[in-house]
Design an enzyme around this catalytic site. Sequence first.
Site, PDB file in Angstrom:
ATOM      1  CG  ASP A 103      -2.076  -1.028   1.571  1.00  8.83           C
ATOM      2  OD1 ASP A 103      -2.029  -1.795   0.612  1.00  8.83           O
ATOM      3  OD2 ASP A 103      -2.115  -1.124   2.049  1.00  8.83           O
ATOM      4  CG  HIS A 114      -4.881   2.541  -0.449  1.00 13.28           C
ATOM      5  ND1 HIS A 114      -5.704   2.341  -1.566  1.00 13.28           N
ATOM      6  CD2 HIS A 114      -4.495   1.573   1.148  1.00 13.28           C
ATOM      7  CE1 HIS A 114      -6.246   0.957  -1.056  1.00 13.28           C
ATOM      8  NE2 HIS A 114      -5.662   0.211   0.204  1.00 13.28           N
ATOM      9  CG  HIS A 165      -5.088   0.041   5.633  1.00 14.47           C
ATOM     10  ND1 HIS A 165      -6.032  -0.214   6.386  1.00 14.47           N
ATOM     11  CD2 HIS A 165      -4.003   0.251   4.679  1.00 14.47           C
ATOM     12  CE1 HIS A 165      -5.968  -1.397   5.282  1.00 14.47           C
ATOM     13  NE2 HIS A 165      -4.586  -1.094   4.359  1.00 14.47           N
ATOM     14  CD  GLU A 180      -2.650  -4.430   3.054  1.00 13.59           C
ATOM     15  OE1 GLU A 180      -3.502  -4.328   3.487  1.00 13.59           O
ATOM     16  OE2 GLU A 180      -3.015  -4.802   1.868  1.00 13.59           O
TER      17      GLU A 180
END
Length: 215
Positions: A54, A58, A166, A178
């Site tokens: 990420d 994001h 996050h 991830e």
Amino acid sequence: MSTLLDVSIPLRPGMPTYPGEAGPSFSLLKAMADGDPADVSALTMGLHTGTHVDAPCHFLPGAGGVESLPLDALLGPCEVLEVDADGDVTAAQLAAVLDGRRPERVLLRTRNSTGRRPAWSRDAFDPGFAALQPEAARLLIERGVRLVGIDYLSVEPFAADEPRTHLALLGAGVVIAEGLDLRRVPAGPYELLCLPIVMAGRDGAPARVLLRTAS
């Protein structure tokens, strides 16, 4: 002698994807079977499919894309931590497993990998996957962790009302990896090699992730 372990999930049609994420679709633009000099394929998919990282943008408006991720966070010593408990990973569980250690890079091996039917063994998305509670994310930030990886498609609990995990990690400059396949990886120290595809301004990118064992 050291050994390289590939902890990336191969891209394939029909693989598990997060709801709303476009899974891999392959097509042939040119084919030797049709008289072309070479096979040339095209790939369409969401950037958070399979094993991926990420980028800050994001979840953080105006933040950097994949090209902004620090390479020295993506490469170097790491620890695979086994937290095989019901529910999402808590701060107390992490504190017990870390036992005072302060690794720069942490990969979480959860019941996603260790259960009788690991999440990656199913073609359907598993909404009951183990993720990282926000308080656990804050503990890792306090310990100086620069990269956090997890063994399914999100560090965020599926039923979360807000993306607090996050936001905590990305807001602190922590890289998130991830979709790791840790089913056959014992807990312990490794060298991490995590190389996402560089795409300017994008919110995520597929990655090839390797672990090198100690010699």
